[in-house]
Design a protein around this motif. Structure first.
Motif, mmCIF file in Angstrom:
data_model
loop_
_atom_site.group_PDB
_atom_site.id
_atom_site.type_symbol
_atom_site.label_atom_id
_atom_site.label_comp_id
_atom_site.label_asym_id
_atom_site.label_seq_id
_atom_site.Cartn_x
_atom_site.Cartn_y
_atom_site.Cartn_z
ATOM 1 N N GLU A 233 32.461 -20.479 32.956
ATOM 2 C CA GLU A 233 32.384 -20.773 34.387
ATOM 3 C C GLU A 233 32.821 -22.205 34.672
ATOM 4 O O GLU A 233 33.355 -22.497 35.746
ATOM 5 C CB GLU A 233 30.961 -20.548 34.887
ATOM 6 N N TRP A 234 32.594 -23.102 33.720
ATOM 7 C CA TRP A 234 33.001 -24.494 33.905
ATOM 8 C C TRP A 234 34.512 -24.674 33.773
ATOM 9 O O TRP A 234 35.038 -25.730 34.120
ATOM 10 C CB TRP A 234 32.337 -25.390 32.868
ATOM 11 N N GLY A 235 35.194 -23.680 33.192
ATOM 12 C CA GLY A 235 36.639 -23.786 33.027
ATOM 13 C C GLY A 235 37.129 -23.777 31.598
ATOM 14 O O GLY A 235 38.326 -23.961 31.357
ATOM 15 N N MET A 236 36.238 -23.573 30.623
ATOM 16 C CA MET A 236 36.673 -23.502 29.232
ATOM 17 C C MET A 236 37.773 -22.453 29.087
ATOM 18 O O MET A 236 37.628 -21.326 29.552
ATOM 19 C CB MET A 236 35.486 -23.152 28.328
ATOM 20 N N ASP A 237 38.868 -22.839 28.430
ATOM 21 C CA ASP A 237 40.002 -21.932 28.263
ATOM 22 C C ASP A 237 39.903 -21.077 27.016
ATOM 23 O O ASP A 237 40.366 -19.935 27.006
ATOM 24 C CB ASP A 237 41.307 -22.730 28.227
ATOM 25 N N ALA A 238 39.327 -21.634 25.949
ATOM 26 C CA ALA A 238 39.222 -20.872 24.709
ATOM 27 C C ALA A 238 38.078 -21.411 23.876
ATOM 28 O O ALA A 238 37.737 -22.597 23.939
ATOM 29 C CB ALA A 238 40.530 -20.942 23.905
ATOM 30 N N VAL A 239 37.495 -20.506 23.085
ATOM 31 C CA VAL A 239 36.427 -20.864 22.171
ATOM 32 C C VAL A 239 36.975 -20.820 20.750
ATOM 33 O O VAL A 239 37.783 -19.950 20.407
ATOM 34 C CB VAL A 239 35.220 -19.912 22.339
ATOM 35 N N ILE A 240 36.578 -21.780 19.942
ATOM 36 C CA ILE A 240 36.944 -21.818 18.524
ATOM 37 C C ILE A 240 35.707 -21.378 17.751
ATOM 38 O O ILE A 240 34.655 -22.020 17.834
ATOM 39 C CB ILE A 240 37.401 -23.226 18.108
ATOM 40 N N THR A 241 35.818 -20.266 17.019
ATOM 41 C CA THR A 241 34.647 -19.624 16.440
ATOM 42 C C THR A 241 34.859 -19.226 14.986
ATOM 43 O O THR A 241 35.971 -18.874 14.581
ATOM 44 C CB THR A 241 34.256 -18.381 17.256
ATOM 45 N N ASP A 242 33.777 -19.259 14.215
ATOM 46 C CA ASP A 242 33.824 -18.809 12.824
ATOM 47 C C ASP A 242 33.915 -17.292 12.721
ATOM 48 O O ASP A 242 34.290 -16.765 11.673
ATOM 49 C CB ASP A 242 32.572 -19.270 12.073
ATOM 50 N N ASP A 243 33.532 -16.589 13.790
ATOM 51 C CA ASP A 243 33.501 -15.126 13.762
ATOM 52 C C ASP A 243 34.077 -14.562 15.061
ATOM 53 O O ASP A 243 33.348 -14.346 16.035
ATOM 54 C CB ASP A 243 32.066 -14.634 13.564
ATOM 55 N N PRO A 244 35.380 -14.313 15.091
ATOM 56 C CA PRO A 244 36.000 -13.807 16.317
ATOM 57 C C PRO A 244 35.404 -12.488 16.803
ATOM 58 O O PRO A 244 35.478 -12.183 17.999
ATOM 59 C CB PRO A 244 37.472 -13.638 15.924
ATOM 60 N N THR A 245 34.806 -11.708 15.915
ATOM 61 C CA THR A 245 34.240 -10.422 16.342
ATOM 62 C C THR A 245 33.104 -10.607 17.321
ATOM 63 O O THR A 245 32.782 -9.701 18.102
ATOM 64 C CB THR A 245 33.745 -9.592 15.144
ATOM 65 N N GLN A 246 32.453 -11.773 17.313
ATOM 66 C CA GLN A 246 31.368 -12.032 18.248
ATOM 67 C C GLN A 246 31.865 -12.162 19.683
ATOM 68 O O GLN A 246 31.081 -12.073 20.631
ATOM 69 C CB GLN A 246 30.613 -13.313 17.848
ATOM 70 N N PHE A 247 33.155 -12.387 19.827
ATOM 71 C CA PHE A 247 33.753 -12.558 21.158
ATOM 72 C C PHE A 247 34.752 -11.436 21.432
ATOM 73 O O PHE A 247 35.791 -11.648 22.063
ATOM 74 C CB PHE A 247 34.415 -13.929 21.263
ATOM 75 N N ALA A 248 34.401 -10.243 20.974
ATOM 76 C CA ALA A 248 35.325 -9.111 21.067
ATOM 77 C C ALA A 248 35.772 -8.852 22.498
ATOM 78 O O ALA A 248 36.924 -8.477 22.747
ATOM 79 C CB ALA A 248 34.671 -7.863 20.479
ATOM 80 N N SER A 249 34.870 -9.058 23.459
ATOM 81 C CA SER A 249 35.219 -8.780 24.860
ATOM 82 C C SER A 249 36.266 -9.744 25.401
ATOM 83 O O SER A 249 36.907 -9.471 26.427
ATOM 84 C CB SER A 249 33.972 -8.819 25.744
ATOM 85 N N TRP A 250 36.454 -10.890 24.707
ATOM 86 C CA TRP A 250 37.424 -11.880 25.161
ATOM 87 C C TRP A 250 38.729 -11.839 24.361
ATOM 88 O O TRP A 250 39.679 -12.533 24.681
ATOM 89 C CB TRP A 250 36.846 -13.287 25.040
ATOM 90 N N LEU A 251 38.741 -11.033 23.290
ATOM 91 C CA LEU A 251 39.930 -10.971 22.454
ATOM 92 C C LEU A 251 41.076 -10.302 23.192
ATOM 93 O O LEU A 251 40.884 -9.432 24.038
ATOM 94 C CB LEU A 251 39.644 -10.211 21.159
ATOM 95 N N ASP A 252 42.300 -10.698 22.813
ATOM 96 C CA ASP A 252 43.475 -10.073 23.406
ATOM 97 C C ASP A 252 43.540 -8.611 22.987
ATOM 98 O O ASP A 252 43.165 -8.240 21.891
ATOM 99 C CB ASP A 252 44.748 -10.781 22.920
ATOM 100 N N ASN A 253 44.035 -7.786 23.885
ATOM 101 C CA ASN A 253 44.255 -6.384 23.551
ATOM 102 C C ASN A 253 45.425 -6.278 22.584
ATOM 103 O O ASN A 253 46.356 -7.028 22.669
ATOM 104 C CB ASN A 253 44.563 -5.573 24.822
#
Length: 253
Positions: A233-253
């Motif tokens: 909501e603050w405007g973050m463009d991307a998250v850098i994460t050790d486990d991309p599966t935790q952000f599955a809803s944000w992953l590219d199709n």
């Protein structure tokens, strides 16, 4: 590359970037970790390039070999032929016994073969940036094909300044734990593309100021989506994460 140009040329077509490949899914900063990030659906990875003896450039994070290999001693002092013999996977699990510390060239070839974007962090705490930056930039010039899939980041502003001096068309990203008061002047000086920072120390006011100034905002290292829910909501463009599966809803199709 003016800030206006940066705003028009949006290279970051993802909201999820794998940290050290995918450091919770495979041994960090290895080819296995890069492949794990791709298998998890990430389209960009962040890895660390480290200068060792004899001008060698390897993908490694720590100042010592002990945590992530079966070797020991100071990383900067190890020779390329010796680091090539180390096991960089068995500490993580038996599945990765024999995994090697990749060279920078090994990693570039792997990442491009998987059609991934690369956030290459220059790990260098010293003032002698001339010993690492020109070598890194030369390898990127000769072996990295798509500039729009490459970001160079570092906590070392002098390293980024030298990157900019060598090639002002690269996408540069200062790294911060605590964002300094003069962050904008620092970004302007190298015509930076983004500001990359510790999500846990970022304030809403800082985030909104970065976005208002026209920069991308990347946050490391978040492994729990709930802890960065507000950051989007603050405007973050991307998250850098050790486990991309935790952000599955944000992953590219």
């Amino acid at each position: 590359m003016s800030n206006d140009t940066v705003m028009q040329n949006d290279i970051l077509k993802t909201k999820v970037m794998g940290h050290r490949g995918a450091a919770l899914l495979a041994p960090e900063n290895t080819l296995a970790s890069i492949r794990a990030a791709a298998e998890a659906g990430a389209t960009w990875v962040e890895i660390d390039v480290y200068l060792i003896a004899e001008g060698g450039l390897v993908i490694f994070h720590d100042d010592t070999l002990d945590r992530c290999t079966n070797g020991s001693g100071v990383t900067r002092d190890v020779r390329p032929m010796d680091i090539a013999e180390l096991d960089a996977g068995s500490w993580f699990s038996d599945k990765f016994v024999g995994e090697k510390v990749p060279t920078l060239l090994d990693a570039l070839e792997c990442i491009q073969s998987l059609n991934l974007g690369l956030n290459l962090e220059i790990k260098h705490d010293g003032a002698d940036v001339e010993n690492i930056v020109p070598a890194v930039m030369a390898i990127l010039r000769d072996h990295w094909q798509d500039n729009d899939k490459l970001m160079i980041s570092s906590f070392n502003l002098a390293a980024l300044a030298l990157c900019y001096e060598i090639d002002d068309q690269r996408y540069l990203a200062p790294l911060y734990e605590d964002i300094p008061d003069d962050w904008q002047a620092q970004l302007v000086a190298i015509e930076a593309y983004s500001l990359n920072c510790d999500y846990s120390r970022l304030t809403e006011a800082q985030a909104r100021a970065v976005k208002a100034a026209g920069y991308k905002l990347l946050c490391y290292t978040a492994n729990d989506p709930k802890k960065v829910a507000a950051h989007w909501e603050w405007g973050m463009d991307a998250v850098i994460t050790d486990d991309p599966t935790q952000f599955a809803s944000w992953l590219d199709n």
